[in-house]
Design a protein around this motif. Structure first.
Motif, mmCIF file in Angstrom:
data_model
loop_
_atom_site.group_PDB
_atom_site.id
_atom_site.type_symbol
_atom_site.label_atom_id
_atom_site.label_comp_id
_atom_site.label_asym_id
_atom_site.label_seq_id
_atom_site.Cartn_x
_atom_site.Cartn_y
_atom_site.Cartn_z
ATOM 1 N N ILE A 208 0.880 -1.169 0.000
ATOM 2 C CA ILE A 208 0.000 0.000 0.000
ATOM 3 C C ILE A 208 0.918 1.219 0.000
ATOM 4 O O ILE A 208 1.450 1.604 1.042
ATOM 5 C CB ILE A 208 -0.925 0.007 1.226
ATOM 6 N N PRO A 209 1.139 1.811 -1.170
ATOM 7 C CA PRO A 209 2.079 2.938 -1.229
ATOM 8 C C PRO A 209 1.460 4.238 -0.729
ATOM 9 O O PRO A 209 0.270 4.495 -0.896
ATOM 10 C CB PRO A 209 2.415 3.044 -2.720
ATOM 11 N N GLY A 210 2.305 5.017 -0.103
ATOM 12 C CA GLY A 210 1.959 6.375 0.289
ATOM 13 C C GLY A 210 2.817 7.326 -0.516
ATOM 14 O O GLY A 210 4.026 7.137 -0.617
ATOM 15 N N VAL A 211 2.222 8.343 -1.112
ATOM 16 C CA VAL A 211 2.952 9.258 -2.009
ATOM 17 C C VAL A 211 3.010 10.642 -1.384
ATOM 18 O O VAL A 211 1.989 11.201 -0.983
ATOM 19 C CB VAL A 211 2.265 9.324 -3.393
ATOM 20 N N ASP A 212 4.215 11.177 -1.310
ATOM 21 C CA ASP A 212 4.413 12.566 -0.881
ATOM 22 C C ASP A 212 4.704 13.366 -2.150
ATOM 23 O O ASP A 212 5.801 13.286 -2.704
ATOM 24 C CB ASP A 212 5.588 12.660 0.095
ATOM 25 N N VAL A 213 3.698 14.110 -2.637
ATOM 26 C CA VAL A 213 3.867 14.819 -3.904
ATOM 27 C C VAL A 213 4.808 16.013 -3.787
ATOM 28 O O VAL A 213 5.340 16.486 -4.792
ATOM 29 C CB VAL A 213 2.499 15.255 -4.485
ATOM 30 N N THR A 214 5.040 16.516 -2.588
ATOM 31 C CA THR A 214 5.956 17.634 -2.408
ATOM 32 C C THR A 214 7.408 17.185 -2.527
ATOM 33 O O THR A 214 8.202 17.789 -3.255
ATOM 34 C CB THR A 214 5.737 18.289 -1.032
ATOM 35 N N LEU A 215 7.765 16.105 -1.833
ATOM 36 C CA LEU A 215 9.139 15.603 -1.871
ATOM 37 C C LEU A 215 9.385 14.629 -3.017
ATOM 38 O O LEU A 215 10.530 14.377 -3.381
ATOM 39 C CB LEU A 215 9.484 14.911 -0.551
ATOM 40 N N GLY A 216 8.310 14.044 -3.543
ATOM 41 C CA GLY A 216 8.466 13.077 -4.625
ATOM 42 C C GLY A 216 8.795 11.682 -4.135
ATOM 43 O O GLY A 216 9.339 10.872 -4.883
ATOM 44 N N THR A 217 8.469 11.388 -2.888
ATOM 45 C CA THR A 217 8.799 10.072 -2.352
ATOM 46 C C THR A 217 7.576 9.164 -2.348
ATOM 47 O O THR A 217 6.445 9.612 -2.202
ATOM 48 C CB THR A 217 9.345 10.169 -0.914
ATOM 49 N N ARG B 264 11.470 3.358 1.023
ATOM 50 C CA ARG B 264 11.189 4.712 0.556
ATOM 51 C C ARG B 264 11.978 4.936 -0.726
ATOM 52 O O ARG B 264 13.182 4.707 -0.768
ATOM 53 C CB ARG B 264 11.573 5.730 1.618
ATOM 54 N N HIS B 265 11.285 5.392 -1.757
ATOM 55 C CA HIS B 265 11.912 5.621 -3.064
ATOM 56 C C HIS B 265 11.492 6.984 -3.594
ATOM 57 O O HIS B 265 10.429 7.505 -3.259
ATOM 58 C CB HIS B 265 11.488 4.528 -4.053
ATOM 59 N N TRP B 266 12.335 7.527 -4.452
ATOM 60 C CA TRP B 266 12.054 8.825 -5.063
ATOM 61 C C TRP B 266 11.567 8.598 -6.482
ATOM 62 O O TRP B 266 12.070 7.723 -7.197
ATOM 63 C CB TRP B 266 13.316 9.688 -5.070
ATOM 64 N N PHE B 267 10.564 9.395 -6.900
ATOM 65 C CA PHE B 267 10.058 9.325 -8.269
ATOM 66 C C PHE B 267 9.933 10.734 -8.803
ATOM 67 O O PHE B 267 9.484 11.646 -8.091
ATOM 68 C CB PHE B 267 8.699 8.601 -8.298
ATOM 69 N N HIS B 268 10.329 10.935 -10.052
ATOM 70 C CA HIS B 268 10.382 12.287 -10.618
ATOM 71 C C HIS B 268 9.000 12.914 -10.837
ATOM 72 O O HIS B 268 8.869 14.134 -10.858
ATOM 73 C CB HIS B 268 11.171 12.283 -11.932
ATOM 74 N N GLU B 269 7.954 12.130 -11.030
ATOM 75 C CA GLU B 269 6.598 12.635 -11.198
ATOM 76 C C GLU B 269 5.643 11.935 -10.221
ATOM 77 O O GLU B 269 4.880 11.054 -10.615
ATOM 78 C CB GLU B 269 6.111 12.417 -12.632
ATOM 79 N N PRO B 270 5.664 12.323 -8.958
ATOM 80 C CA PRO B 270 4.829 11.624 -7.974
ATOM 81 C C PRO B 270 3.325 11.785 -8.236
ATOM 82 O O PRO B 270 2.538 10.943 -7.840
ATOM 83 C CB PRO B 270 5.234 12.251 -6.648
ATOM 84 N N ARG B 271 2.921 12.845 -8.930
ATOM 85 C CA ARG B 271 1.497 13.040 -9.210
ATOM 86 C C ARG B 271 0.950 11.936 -10.120
ATOM 87 O O ARG B 271 -0.230 11.590 -10.030
ATOM 88 C CB ARG B 271 1.264 14.407 -9.853
#
Length: 116
Positions: free
Chosen positions: A39-48, A59-66
């Motif tokens: 169950i992923p949680g997305v932080d659109v501000t940090l991109g995590t 925890r991973h970083w993604f360039h387009e979290p939206r």
């Protein structure tokens, strides 16, 4: 008038039948699945993107979290995490596709302790 019954000895038992091998009690366990349901949680501000795998926080970083957040809002099945390829797969609702469409999000390999 008394009738006498002849008591015959018990009939001979059939010869011993060959032993039937027992069913395999301990069959080999099925191979492990190559993915985990998360169950992923997305932080659109940090991109995590954060989720738990085997009682460990990932925890991973993604360039387009939206994009992931939008896909999560349309998901029709649980998200799947493939640790070998670092891919998160989401199945989203789609017109004309009864089982939905899969969207794959690939993360860059993280170096533990350096990025997060």
């Amino acid at each position: 008038m008394a009738y006498r019954y002849a008591v015959a000895s018990s009939p001979a038992l059939p010869p011993e039948l060959p032993a039937i091998p027992p069913a395999k009690q301990s069959a080999a366990p099925p191979p492990p699945r190559p993915y985990f349901l998360v169950i992923p949680g997305v932080d659109v501000t940090l991109g995590t993107v954060t989720f738990v795998v085997n009682d460990r926080l990932e925890r991973h970083w993604f360039h387009e979290p939206r994009l992931i957040a939008r896909a999560l809002s349309q998901a029709v099945r649980p998200a799947r995490w493939f640790p070998e390829t670092q891919v998160l797969t989401l199945t989203v609702a789609a017109t004309g596709h009864r089982a939905g469409l899969e969207k794959h999000f690939s993360f860059a390999p993280t170096l533990r302790g350096l990025l997060f």
